[in-house]
Design a protein around this motif. Sequence first.
Motif, mmCIF file in Angstrom:
data_model
loop_
_atom_site.group_PDB
_atom_site.id
_atom_site.type_symbol
_atom_site.label_atom_id
_atom_site.label_comp_id
_atom_site.label_asym_id
_atom_site.label_seq_id
_atom_site.Cartn_x
_atom_site.Cartn_y
_atom_site.Cartn_z
ATOM 1 N N SER A 44 -23.935 -16.069 -4.149
ATOM 2 C CA SER A 44 -23.491 -17.467 -4.239
ATOM 3 C C SER A 44 -22.755 -17.705 -5.558
ATOM 4 C CB SER A 44 -24.688 -18.423 -4.153
ATOM 5 O OG SER A 44 -25.303 -18.374 -2.896
ATOM 6 N N SER A 72 -29.046 -13.162 -2.583
ATOM 7 C CA SER A 72 -28.152 -14.168 -2.009
ATOM 8 C C SER A 72 -27.709 -15.166 -3.072
ATOM 9 C CB SER A 72 -28.822 -14.900 -0.839
ATOM 10 O OG SER A 72 -30.027 -15.511 -1.240
ATOM 11 N N LEU A 91 -22.284 -18.204 3.901
ATOM 12 C CA LEU A 91 -22.186 -17.431 2.660
ATOM 13 C C LEU A 91 -21.798 -15.981 2.941
ATOM 14 C CD1 LEU A 91 -22.608 -16.993 -0.398
ATOM 15 C CD2 LEU A 91 -25.037 -16.633 0.076
ATOM 16 N N GLN A 117 -31.907 -22.264 0.032
ATOM 17 C CA GLN A 117 -31.702 -21.385 1.180
ATOM 18 C C GLN A 117 -33.007 -21.042 1.898
ATOM 19 O OE1 GLN A 117 -29.805 -18.241 -0.979
ATOM 20 N NE2 GLN A 117 -27.774 -19.162 -0.861
ATOM 21 N N THR A 161 -19.316 -16.126 -5.459
ATOM 22 C CA THR A 161 -18.382 -16.874 -4.609
ATOM 23 C C THR A 161 -17.937 -18.166 -5.282
ATOM 24 O OG1 THR A 161 -19.565 -15.968 -2.694
ATOM 25 C CG2 THR A 161 -18.045 -17.788 -2.284
ATOM 26 N N PHE A 184 -23.134 -23.712 -1.540
ATOM 27 C CA PHE A 184 -23.785 -22.475 -1.973
ATOM 28 C C PHE A 184 -24.763 -22.647 -3.129
ATOM 29 C CE2 PHE A 184 -19.876 -20.144 -0.142
ATOM 30 C CZ PHE A 184 -20.413 -20.249 1.127
ATOM 31 N N TYR A 218 -18.542 -14.817 0.982
ATOM 32 C CA TYR A 218 -18.731 -13.809 -0.073
ATOM 33 C C TYR A 218 -17.920 -12.560 0.237
ATOM 34 C CZ TYR A 218 -21.018 -9.940 -2.529
ATOM 35 O OH TYR A 218 -21.269 -8.810 -3.272
#
Length: 544
Positions: A417, A413, A258, A474, A420, A470, A262
């Motif tokens: 995600s 994060s 990621l 996580q 992205t 993604f 990203y």
Amino acid sequence: MSDTHTATASEAEKSTQARASTHAVPVDMESDEAELARMGYKQELKRDLSLMQNFGVSFSIISIMTGVPSLFLYGLNTGGPGPMVWGWIIVAVFTMTVGLAMAEVCSAHPTSGGPYFWAAMLSPPKNAAFASWITGWFNLLGQVAVTTGISFGCATFISTACTLGTSFVPTPNTTIGIYAAVLVSQGLINTFGVHLLKYLNNISVWWHGLGTVVVVITILAAAPTHQSGKFVFATFLDGTGGWAERASPAYVSIIGILMAQYTLTGFDASAHMTEETHNAAMSGSIGIIMAIGVSAVLGWFLLLGLLFSIQDLDATLNSATGQPVTQIFLDTVGQKGAIVLMVIVIGCMYFCGTFSVTSNSRMMYAFSRDGAIPRFFHKVDPKRKSPIRTVWLACTLSFILGLPSLGSSVAFSAATSIATIGLYISYAIPIALRVIYRKSFVRGPFHLGKFSYPVAVTAVAWIAFISIVFILPQENPVDSQTLNYAVVAVGIVCTYSFGFWLISARKWFTGPIKQIAAEEMGINVMEPGNLEMTEKEAGGLKQS
């Protein structure tokens, strides 16, 4: 109502046929104009941007000095140095396939509307509205989330910088307050300082390029010791709470990409600038590829510099500052030097966020003009020539998307995600349409020849892969605090866009048909007010 829609569809069909045809070109026309004329475009705009300036816009928005420092802690915890280094190379290679496929579309349709616009142009008339609707909503999601990721990262680093040499202790509330202040200031620049953006972009390009070199050389030269090659290229770390054992080390390494993916996002900005760039059919495409290539190389250089300069891994991971990059600065150049390097990083983040708000507001403005979001936002300030309402809509939505950080350890994060996934899906749709309707696709001067089809298929497959990766968990265990809410945001947009299309939008949404016709007359529709002004002038001529 049915007559109107029939007429509109007829106009769209004629427009599509016109775009697909080969035009006669005067012998004495310059080569760059001849290429555009062959595709049915008039070069009537003032084109005062060079290839390097076109590249500079995408380079500033990709901003390796935003992506790498922002997610450096995430990368260390999700795979560690080895997967970070090799994952960057893998991501860069596949991102280049996406860029090459997009560059081919950009060369064939050097227009400023971007993916939402391309989707309509590459589809048959009967499918154009649906394609642009879905692409537009994913692009809007990605635009909002990428502004969130950039500006929240900037706020976090400002908050961290304030702890250097002071007794200030950041909290989620103070960071959110700084985040709000950052967004407000970026909104004000996009409201009152539109005329300054071109100059700020030039500053931003130099700030990013020189800043990266200065940071890397400084920390490598000043570091008391350096990590071994084995540590940098072969060390695996699992700070996810046990996913390496519960799933596998491969799972941890895969979700760890990621950081790289990203970072290498936003290169469609070169396409948005084609209407103002010399030799647009080539320059826009080369700008996309150069931005990815230069960012990939410089980003790897930055990543290696940071990893080799780590003095104490545990102290870096558990830094009192909360940011391993800041700890590396402190360990290598001391407190005063760290403040200087932090200013360089924060400057990059701030410039990047400012231009992200610009891009975000332009996309929303175009989407509102076509009725996809309330027409209240289709308003241009006559004095400043800026879509002020969508500027503040972009800032507001980005602020709301950042609020979960108050109670979630993985909120940042998750936001990256979402950014992205949203942006890359909006890139994938035009590329896929170019493959599906390849028999009617008229190539521009930049094309891949026999590699066109495999590159495009690879690009779409890669985007499908990362879109699944993604939204995966996580952190372990998964609970309300560690949920990757990217799946929630993406699910809402999917449900809304497809559901609302079936229930209502398919009956009235026609896509950017007026915009396509305007682009073919040489009107930059992404410059707020241009299309409306042209329509008023045309109306006045008819009345007279």
